[in-house]
Write an enzyme that holds these catalytic residues in place. Sequence first.
Site, PDB file in Angstrom:
ATOM      1  N   GLU A  97       0.820  -1.203   0.000  1.00 23.38           N
ATOM      2  CA  GLU A  97       0.000   0.000   0.000  1.00 23.38           C
ATOM      3  C   GLU A  97       0.861   1.263   0.000  1.00 23.38           C
ATOM      4  O   GLU A  97       1.959   1.277   0.558  1.00 23.38           O
ATOM      5  CB  GLU A  97      -0.923   0.020   1.228  1.00 23.38           C
ATOM      6  N   CYS A 110       3.404   8.654   0.579  1.00 21.45           N
ATOM      7  CA  CYS A 110       4.052   7.756   1.529  1.00 21.45           C
ATOM      8  C   CYS A 110       4.191   6.397   0.853  1.00 21.45           C
ATOM      9  O   CYS A 110       3.179   5.753   0.537  1.00 21.45           O
ATOM     10  CB  CYS A 110       3.204   7.665   2.800  1.00 21.45           C
ATOM     11  N   CYS A 117       6.860  -6.100   7.271  1.00 26.16           N
ATOM     12  CA  CYS A 117       8.022  -5.541   7.972  1.00 26.16           C
ATOM     13  C   CYS A 117       8.485  -6.541   9.028  1.00 26.16           C
ATOM     14  O   CYS A 117       7.666  -7.144   9.720  1.00 26.16           O
ATOM     15  CB  CYS A 117       7.648  -4.213   8.646  1.00 26.16           C
ATOM     16  N   CYS A 121       7.255  -3.547  15.491  1.00 29.33           N
ATOM     17  CA  CYS A 121       6.934  -2.443  16.399  1.00 29.33           C
ATOM     18  C   CYS A 121       5.485  -2.602  16.857  1.00 29.33           C
ATOM     19  O   CYS A 121       4.582  -2.839  16.047  1.00 29.33           O
ATOM     20  CB  CYS A 121       7.122  -1.103  15.694  1.00 29.33           C
ATOM     21  N   CYS A 124       2.425  -0.619  15.336  1.00 28.42           N
ATOM     22  CA  CYS A 124       2.351  -0.549  13.880  1.00 28.42           C
ATOM     23  C   CYS A 124       1.699  -1.798  13.301  1.00 28.42           C
ATOM     24  O   CYS A 124       2.143  -2.924  13.560  1.00 28.42           O
ATOM     25  CB  CYS A 124       3.759  -0.372  13.301  1.00 28.42           C
ATOM     26  N   GLY A 165       7.406  -1.402   5.850  1.00 29.46           N
ATOM     27  CA  GLY A 165       8.791  -1.847   5.840  1.00 29.46           C
ATOM     28  C   GLY A 165       9.788  -0.861   6.421  1.00 29.46           C
ATOM     29  O   GLY A 165       9.493   0.307   6.653  1.00 29.46           O
ATOM     30  N   GLU A 166      10.982  -1.362   6.664  1.00 26.49           N
ATOM     31  CA  GLU A 166      12.126  -0.577   7.150  1.00 26.49           C
ATOM     32  C   GLU A 166      13.056  -0.306   5.963  1.00 26.49           C
ATOM     33  O   GLU A 166      13.741  -1.215   5.475  1.00 26.49           O
ATOM     34  CB  GLU A 166      12.854  -1.351   8.244  1.00 26.49           C
ATOM     35  N   SER A 220      12.311   7.048  14.030  1.00 27.36           N
ATOM     36  CA  SER A 220      11.179   6.620  14.857  1.00 27.36           C
ATOM     37  C   SER A 220      11.647   6.451  16.291  1.00 27.36           C
ATOM     38  O   SER A 220      12.164   5.398  16.664  1.00 27.36           O
ATOM     39  CB  SER A 220      10.591   5.306  14.320  1.00 27.36           C
ATOM     40  N   CYS A 346      -0.964   6.965   9.792  1.00 27.79           N
ATOM     41  CA  CYS A 346       0.355   6.512  10.229  1.00 27.79           C
ATOM     42  C   CYS A 346       0.253   5.264  11.104  1.00 27.79           C
ATOM     43  O   CYS A 346      -0.458   5.233  12.092  1.00 27.79           O
ATOM     44  CB  CYS A 346       1.041   7.633  10.996  1.00 27.79           C
TER      45      CYS A 346
END
Length: 355
Positions: A97, A110, A117, A121, A124, A165-166, A220, A346
């Site tokens: 997305e 974004c 991911c 976290c 998230c 993702g990171e 973050s 977010c």
Amino acid sequence: MIKKNNKIQLKDLSLLELRDFFISIGEPKYRAEQLFNWLYNHIVFDGNEIKNFPKALREKINEECELKTLELVNRQTSSITNTQKFLFSTKDNKKIESVLIPDKDRNTLCISTQVGCPLDCKFCATGVMGFKRNLTSGEIVDQYLLTAKEIGKEKITNIVFMGMGEPLLNFENTIRAVEIFTHELTKGLSRKKITVSTAGIPHKIIELADRNLRIKLAFSLHSAFEDIRSKIMPINKKYSLKENLDALKYYAKKTKTRITFEYVMLKDINDRPDDIKALKKLCSQLPSKINVIPFNSIKHINPTGISAELDSTPYNKIKDFVEHLRKENLTVFIRDTQGDDIAAACGQLAIKHNS
């Protein structure tokens, strides 16, 4: 040469690699610049649209190469904020997305860098869905190109690598995408309009600084205390906040940019007076600003454990928290929630079923 389904993925190639490709098929290397222009400025997805290529070359491109890495599956628009969420499918049927966030003087896209991911976290939704694979540079760039094509006359002015993702765990493909966005042949975005967000991979932050891209970096943070950060962000157990702060100082000094600290407000976890004191001490160490973000519910993915227990700090307390920080001469902004009615805010991006 990168191939999928026996076809060369042209958007996974740099300009230098495109030159090598054309030389390898007996074409002059200037064809690379021509193709680059058609792919990233005219946004074509079919070789037949490349008008200054001879017919035989257009046919060869279509037969042996891929010009499109993703398909747009769905587009949703928030009835409240006009935020738009785009669902894409990859060639191997993975779903990702992207979110287009409108503002007074800009449209920010974004974009995602991974399918899911691996960092887990707790606040998230993407972390809860787990990790499938890295996106190719072409899949990263095509989120921008397909969105730009879809929205027509509206212009994407900013890109943030803050989707699924990171980014720094998909380092080379993220860098390649940034290099395409900022290339002198691309009538796209300046480096000042691109932000990469990371949960904290210190050696990669240093490497990013040394690449001299001078893009903006968001970190973050979510807590200035090691123990709390480790509780809500397991990556902190591997890469401590102290290690990351050293890397961020290096990045700020090397690139002469200000670090953005992202701070999701979690009720009774990181919204205490002690957190204000700790943030003041932390931010005094390097040029920075803080983006305070109300926690957006992730109940749409049925989380368990700590994730299921999280709640947002009440908005009036968020405002008080911010005012106290500002009194300490810190630069602080509240990032208002946009798109939560379509699970596009977010921390809300997730695909429930991703083969």
